[in-house]
Design an enzyme around this catalytic site. Structure first.
Site, PDB file in Angstrom:
ATOM      1  N   LEU A  65      39.803  27.753  38.661  1.00  9.42           N
ATOM      2  CA  LEU A  65      39.204  29.056  38.935  1.00  9.42           C
ATOM      3  C   LEU A  65      38.041  28.948  39.915  1.00  9.42           C
ATOM      4  O   LEU A  65      37.368  29.948  40.186  1.00  9.42           O
ATOM      5  CB  LEU A  65      38.722  29.699  37.621  1.00  9.42           C
ATOM      6  CG  LEU A  65      39.796  29.871  36.540  1.00  9.42           C
ATOM      7  CD1 LEU A  65      39.172  30.421  35.259  1.00  9.42           C
ATOM      8  CD2 LEU A  65      40.917  30.787  37.009  1.00  9.42           C
ATOM      9  N   TYR A 115      38.352  34.390  54.773  1.00 11.17           N
ATOM     10  CA  TYR A 115      38.593  34.340  53.327  1.00 11.17           C
ATOM     11  C   TYR A 115      40.093  34.267  53.038  1.00 11.17           C
ATOM     12  O   TYR A 115      40.556  33.421  52.265  1.00 11.17           O
ATOM     13  CB  TYR A 115      37.986  35.564  52.651  1.00 11.17           C
ATOM     14  CG  TYR A 115      38.224  35.610  51.158  1.00 11.17           C
ATOM     15  CD1 TYR A 115      37.566  34.735  50.301  1.00 11.17           C
ATOM     16  CD2 TYR A 115      39.112  36.528  50.599  1.00 11.17           C
ATOM     17  CE1 TYR A 115      37.781  34.770  48.923  1.00 11.17           C
ATOM     18  CE2 TYR A 115      39.342  36.572  49.233  1.00 11.17           C
ATOM     19  CZ  TYR A 115      38.676  35.686  48.404  1.00 11.17           C
ATOM     20  OH  TYR A 115      38.901  35.718  47.052  1.00 11.17           O
ATOM     21  N   LYS A 119      42.318  31.166  51.311  1.00 13.11           N
ATOM     22  CA  LYS A 119      43.128  31.369  50.110  1.00 13.11           C
ATOM     23  C   LYS A 119      44.574  30.958  50.356  1.00 13.11           C
ATOM     24  O   LYS A 119      45.211  30.324  49.498  1.00 13.11           O
ATOM     25  CB  LYS A 119      43.043  32.829  49.651  1.00 13.11           C
ATOM     26  CG  LYS A 119      41.736  33.192  48.952  1.00 13.11           C
ATOM     27  CD  LYS A 119      41.574  32.404  47.656  1.00 13.11           C
ATOM     28  CE  LYS A 119      40.385  32.856  46.834  1.00 13.11           C
ATOM     29  NZ  LYS A 119      40.225  32.071  45.581  1.00 13.11           N
ATOM     30  N   ASN A 144      41.747  43.097  42.458  1.00 13.60           N
ATOM     31  CA  ASN A 144      40.360  43.206  41.995  1.00 13.60           C
ATOM     32  C   ASN A 144      40.309  43.047  40.477  1.00 13.60           C
ATOM     33  O   ASN A 144      40.999  43.762  39.747  1.00 13.60           O
ATOM     34  CB  ASN A 144      39.788  44.571  42.382  1.00 13.60           C
ATOM     35  CG  ASN A 144      39.702  44.756  43.882  1.00 13.60           C
ATOM     36  OD1 ASN A 144      38.826  44.215  44.532  1.00 13.60           O
ATOM     37  ND2 ASN A 144      40.639  45.522  44.439  1.00 13.60           N
ATOM     38  N   PRO A 293      17.779  66.636  -2.450  1.00 12.08           N
ATOM     39  CA  PRO A 293      18.170  66.829  -3.854  1.00 12.08           C
ATOM     40  C   PRO A 293      18.119  68.293  -4.282  1.00 12.08           C
ATOM     41  O   PRO A 293      17.187  69.025  -3.940  1.00 12.08           O
ATOM     42  CB  PRO A 293      17.154  65.979  -4.615  1.00 12.08           C
ATOM     43  CG  PRO A 293      16.765  64.896  -3.649  1.00 12.08           C
ATOM     44  CD  PRO A 293      16.763  65.572  -2.306  1.00 12.08           C
TER      45      PRO A 293
END
Length: 383
Positions: A65, A115, A119, A144, A293
């Site tokens: 991860l 990015y 990946k 997401n 009460p």
């Protein structure tokens, strides 16, 4: 089973590890993974590299991860998303360990930017590793991901919006019509734990989380502001909608630690108090009634409004009389916090509740509709 989790201190890593520990400690019993032999190796960017050697030698399954989302330099994308994966796989090969390896990729891997390129490179590295060694690889392209423990004002719009709205900070929405595909972190964790048993979900060469929510950015923002407003109007979000339910859980995780509580309006007089707690358009209203009460409250009836009374503390009697027969007998139900039960309040019966004890009588009341001052459907009549 020895499980190595890299990126252990990240958003998904923390959630996965917490549930693995719950399985390990016998607290989560809804999985088929045997708890007795479960051991979790946690590795992150500040770990001793020597630990990776030990973990790769002994791992039976690897969740990679680790990754980079917001580097200072664009070159760090490739270093973090491809470079570490290379180190990990080479270390596994060094010890001849062909255990299954999962990698966390992104749906943005299709984009032609640093990015996305990093990946894709990480994915291809995994596929090549599988061909070379025969090891099983699981490449997940996550959309997401949202949920608790995600860092706000970093790379998650939902985490940022949740944090800012919960903390009375402004947010910026450039286009509310932007469509977002989202997966909830608990669904991600459940899928990853399922993968340990070899029954992961596939779409072609890639693995997927089977539960995906598609909505617009504007809808998300509207929901988040409605969550914030619910403390004032007491409206409960629509929990029948799976996304709303998950988003609300996420939003609450970003509340400031000194703002978990909020006041309710207590309607107080010499008889005690009546306080509404929550309401919803389709599930009615939930309140708490405190009767002093020897005090009698009620003496009214309804055409359509119906209620359920639950005495949680004290002793009392709930009385009914059928409005069709003015001289009919009074029906009595004696109630006590020592015997929790539900008393239905049918339409067409005038009713009251009397505290017959010496301490406060605490009654929870559910009503099928919330109070409308313009149409209260409440008519005074002595029992």
């Amino acid at each position: 089973m020895n499980i190595l989790v890299t990126g252990a201190k990240g958003f998904v890593g923390r959630n996965l590890i917490s549930q693995l520990h719950n399985i390990q400690n016998g607290k989560a019993k809804n999985y088929t993974i045997p708890a007795a032999d479960l051991k979790v190796f946690e590795y992150d960017i500040d770990s001793d590299p020597a630990e990776l050697e030990v973990y790769c030698k002994n791992a039976d399954f690897v969740f990679n991860l680790a990754g980079v989302n917001r580097p200072k330099e664009q070159s760090e994308f490739m270093e973090g998303n491809f470079g570490f994966a290379s180190v990990l796989l080479n270390t596994l090969k060094k010890y001849g360990n062909k255990c299954p390896v999962m990698i966390s990729s992104s749906t943005q891997a299709v984009l032609d930017n640093p990015y996305g390129e990093s990946k894709r490179a990480g994915e291809q590295l995994m596929f090549d590793y599988a061909k070379e060694t025969g090891a099983k690889v699981l490449v997940y392209r996550f959309p997401n991901v949202f949920g608790k423990w995600c860092r706000p004002n970093y790379n998650s719009a939902i985490a940022t919006f949740c944090y800012n709205i919960a903390n009375d900070l402004s947010i910026q929405v450039n286009d509310p019509n932007v469509v977002m595909n989202l997966v909830y972190v608990d669904d991600v964790v459940n899928e990853l734990i399922t993968a340990l048993s070899g029954i992961e979900h596939h779409e072609g060469d890639y693995c997927v989380v089977p539960v995906v929510h598609t909505t617009t950015l504007g809808t998300i923002v509207d929901l988040l502001y409605s969550f914030k407003e619910s403390r004032k109007n007491l409206n409960v979000p629509d929990m029948s909608d799976a996304f709303t339910k998950k988003l609300y859980s996420t939003y609450l995780s970003y509340l400031p630690i000194d703002n978990f509580s909020y006041p309710l309006k207590m309607n107080v007089d010499h008889r005690g108090s009546f306080t509404e707690i929550i309401r919803s358009n389709d599930r009615g209203q939930f309140s708490v009634n405190i009767t002093k009460p020897h005090i009698v409250k009620g003496n009214h009836w309804h055409h359509t409004k119906n209620e359920k009374f639950v005495v949680a503390s004290g002793e009392g009697v709930i009385r009914f009389r059928d409005m069709r027969q003015p001289d009919s007998e009074v029906i009595e139900y004696h109630v006590s916090g020592d015997k929790i039960e539900v008393i239905d309040i049918p339409t067409g019966f005038t009713h009251n509740i009397e505290n017959t004890g010496e301490t406060d009588l605490v009654t929870f009341i559910w009503c099928n509709e919330y109070f409308d001052p313009n149409n209260p459907d409440t008519y005074f009549e002595e029992v």
